[in-house]
Structure formats: structure tokens, C-alpha cells
Design an enzyme around this catalytic site. Structure first.
Site, short mmCIF file in Angstrom:
data_model
loop_
_atom_site.label_atom_id
_atom_site.label_comp_id
_atom_site.label_asym_id
_atom_site.label_seq_id
_atom_site.Cartn_x
_atom_site.Cartn_y
_atom_site.Cartn_z
N ARG A 61 -69.82 -56.63 49.40
CA ARG A 61 -70.94 -57.10 50.22
C ARG A 61 -71.98 -57.74 49.30
NH1 ARG A 61 -74.32 -52.63 51.66
NH2 ARG A 61 -75.86 -53.59 50.30
N HIS A 98 -77.31 -54.80 53.40
CA HIS A 98 -76.56 -54.09 54.44
C HIS A 98 -76.93 -54.63 55.82
CE1 HIS A 98 -74.74 -50.78 56.67
NE2 HIS A 98 -75.90 -50.63 57.31
N TYR A 100 -81.48 -50.85 44.94
CA TYR A 100 -80.39 -50.02 44.42
C TYR A 100 -79.39 -50.78 43.56
CZ TYR A 100 -78.44 -51.79 48.87
OH TYR A 100 -78.04 -52.59 49.92
#
Length: 337
Positions: free
Chosen positions: A236, A240, A249
């Protein structure tokens, strides 16, 4: 599946249109056209490669909230599909029975149970005249594989030999948690052995490899051999969802280093090297994708608000006194506004 030159060109055009629409959908959310969206940058090969295998005359697909590319590969009207993100109709504007694509599922791993239920019903109905079964395909991610629903679905499907394909898009991240901290044992496909199921792990950035693996899984399930797991290893490349900040992150350097080869660029390189397509083709594919995106945007903008009375019309198969009372109160309040 026959990968003729024309099929490869069609796969490329599909991937480019999905890439363009995905990028635009993020912009639409920022502009207020839609309230939210789950991007799929980097997962075009996994979605187009698996979606193009579906026989829409008899199979049924159960998506999550991130399968726009699957819908596009299955021929779903994209204005109707994107309208589900605008919340202008109960359950979405596209017709699940006609398209063979179940409504978008926001509950993590919820679509897995639905797929197995449908497949079990197909098994109980018995095979077609040629001895084969219609197949259900359920999509979920590496993060969703930790849900208990997935265990229940896989165990039930294996015991009952339900004709279902569990398609896992392992995009490296369970929202903000990397796969190695989410999936015990190293892969989701490895778990299939515990249920007595066959499985295959495939390069999710290679659209041809994905299509071949998914086709094999469909053949397996269609022949009455029970379920099969396909795990497409991809990445990805964006957030998200449009409310996520991946910079919290992971760094951009980590994203570039870990993402691998871009799936669209990879197929373009193959087509060029094999003499299947030239620069004129690639340019036209992009222009067509941009034109399609403009048509979809115009279609979404033209949608009007739905009548408020529909809040009460699509709740239960048979209405209740309490719902009738709520509808009455709503009408009174609306008429006095």
C-alpha cells in the site's frame, strides 16, 4: 486464461484507468465531493488481475472498502460504484445481483463470512449440468486475517467444501502496523494448510501472475474441490484511508525502499519489451483514463440528494409500528422546517 496481446493491452488499460480514478478519488475527498475514500495505490495489479477472472454470469464477489479496481475490472458502472462513497443511496447505487459484486463492506473481515455463506448455498444447490459450481471470492487484507471471522469462515468452508476463493491482499500494513507484527507465521497463505486447504502466494505486483493464480483457484473451487487461498504480496503506497497520515508510522524513504516495482510501470515495461504496445498506445491509454475520470466526476456531481423518506423504507423487509411512528414524527418535523 489466455494472455493474448490484446488481453495484455486490456489489462494495462484497466490498470491505468484504475490508477487515474484512484488518484482522482483522493482529490475528490479533499474537495468535498465525497466524504471518504480508501486508496489502493500500488494494488492495481492485485485487483485487476483477480477481478478479470470472475465469470459475472454465475460467480459472486464480496469486497471490502478498497476494491475499486476489482469493480472496474468486473465492468461495474463507476459512477454507481463511487456513489457508494457519497452515501446517496441505501447500500450503494449499483445493483449487486446484476453486477455480481456485493455491497461494499466496511466491517473488517465481514465480507469473508458472507462469501462463505453464499458459496455454501451454491454447494447445496448442486452443480450445473457440466458438473461445476459457481464460485464466491472474498477479499480481505493481512490485517483482517487476524479476525476471528476469518478462522470461522475458513474452517466452515473447508469442512463443507464450499466453492470459495479467499483472496488476501497483503499490502504490508494493517493500517499503521507492519505485517510482521500482525501476521504470525509469516504469511496468510501458510495458514490454509491448517484447514486442509490449498493455497498459493503470488507476486501481487505482477498482474499476469495474479490472474494465473486466481484462475487456478477458481478452477479448483469450481470443480468441487472446496476452497482455496490466494495471497497477493503487494504494498500500500499511500495512506490507509483519506483520514490516515502514513507519515506517523513510516518514512517516505521506507515506503520507496519497501514498495518494490510499481505494478503499472512493470506491465508497461513488459509490453514495450515484447513489442505488444508502443508509445502511442501508452499515451492513448492515459488520455482515455483521464477522459473516463472526467465523465465519472461529472456523473457524481450530477447526483441529487435522495428523499429523506428512504430512511424508513429500506430498514426491514416488513416494517414495524416503531418505525412507522419514527417516520410519522420525521414527516411532521420536516413539514414544519
Amino acid at each position: 486464461m489466455n494472455f493474448s496481446d490484446e488481453t495484455l493491452r486490456r489489462l494495462y488499460r484497466l490498470m491505468v484507468s484504475v490508477r487515474q480514478l484512484d488518484k482522482s478519488a483522493i482529490a475528490w475527498q479533499r474537495q468535498g465531493l465525497i466524504p471518504g475514500y480508501a486508496p489502493e495505490l500500488g494494488q492495481e495489479a492485485a485487483q485487476v488481475g483477480s477481478g478479470c477472472v470472475v465469470d459475472t454470469s454465475r460467480d459472486f464477489v464480496f469486497p471490502t472498502y478498497r476494491e475499486m479496481g476489482v469493480a472496474r475490472a468486473m465492468g461495474v458502472d463507476m459512477v454507481e460504484y463511487m456513489s457508494t462513497h457519497k452515501a446517496t443511496w441505501h447500500g450503494g447505487l449499483y445493483n449487486p445481483v446484476e453486477t455480481r459484486l456485493a455491497p461494499i463492506q466496511a466491517v473488517v473481515a465481514g465480507s469473508v463470512l458472507h462469501a462463505v455463506g453464499w458459496a455454501h448455498g451454491a454447494r447445496l444447490n448442486g452443480p450445473a449440468d457440466d458438473g461445476t459450481y459457481p464460485v464466491a471470492m472474498s477479499y480481505f487484507g493481512d490485517g483482517a486475517s487476524s479476525q476471528g471471522d476469518v478462522h470461522e469462515a475458513m474452517n466452515f468452508a473447508a469442512v463443507m467444501k464450499a466453492p470459495v476463493v479467499f483472496f488476501v491482499q497483503n499490502n504490508g500494513w494493517a493500517i499503521s502496523v507492519p505485517t510482521e507484527r500482525q501476521v504470525a507465521g509469516g504469511s496468510v497463505a501458510a495458514r490454509a494448510n491448517g484447514y486442509g486447504m490449498e493455497s498459493v502466494q503470488v507476486d501481487g505486483n505482477d498482474v499476469v501472475a495474479v490472474a494465473e493464480a486466481t484462475s487456478r483457484a477458481f478452477d479448483h473451487a469450481r470443480a468441487g474441490n472446496g476452497p482455496m487461498v490466494v495471497e497477493a504480496m503487494t504494498y500500500r503506497r499511500g495512506p490507509h484511508s483519506t483520514s490516515d497520515d502514513p507519515g506517523r508510522y513510516r518514512t517516505l524513504d521506507e515506503e520507496r525502499d519497501d514498495a518494490g516495482e510499481d505494478p503499472v510501470a512493470r506491465l508497461r515495461k513488459r509490453l514495450g519489451a515484447d513489442g505488444v504496445a508502443d508509445e502511442a498506445f501508452f499515451k492513448q491509454a492515459l488520455e482515455d483514463a483521464k477522459a473516463e475520470e472526467e465523465q465519472i466526476r461529472a456523473g457524481i456531481e450530477a447526483l441529487s440528494s435522495r428523499p429523506g423518506s428512504e430512511m424508513f423504507e429500506y430498514v426491514f423487509q416488513e416494517s414495524t409500528p416503531a418505525l412507522h411512528e419514527q417516520a410519522r414524527q420525521w414527516r411532521e418535523e420536516s413539514e414544519h422546517v
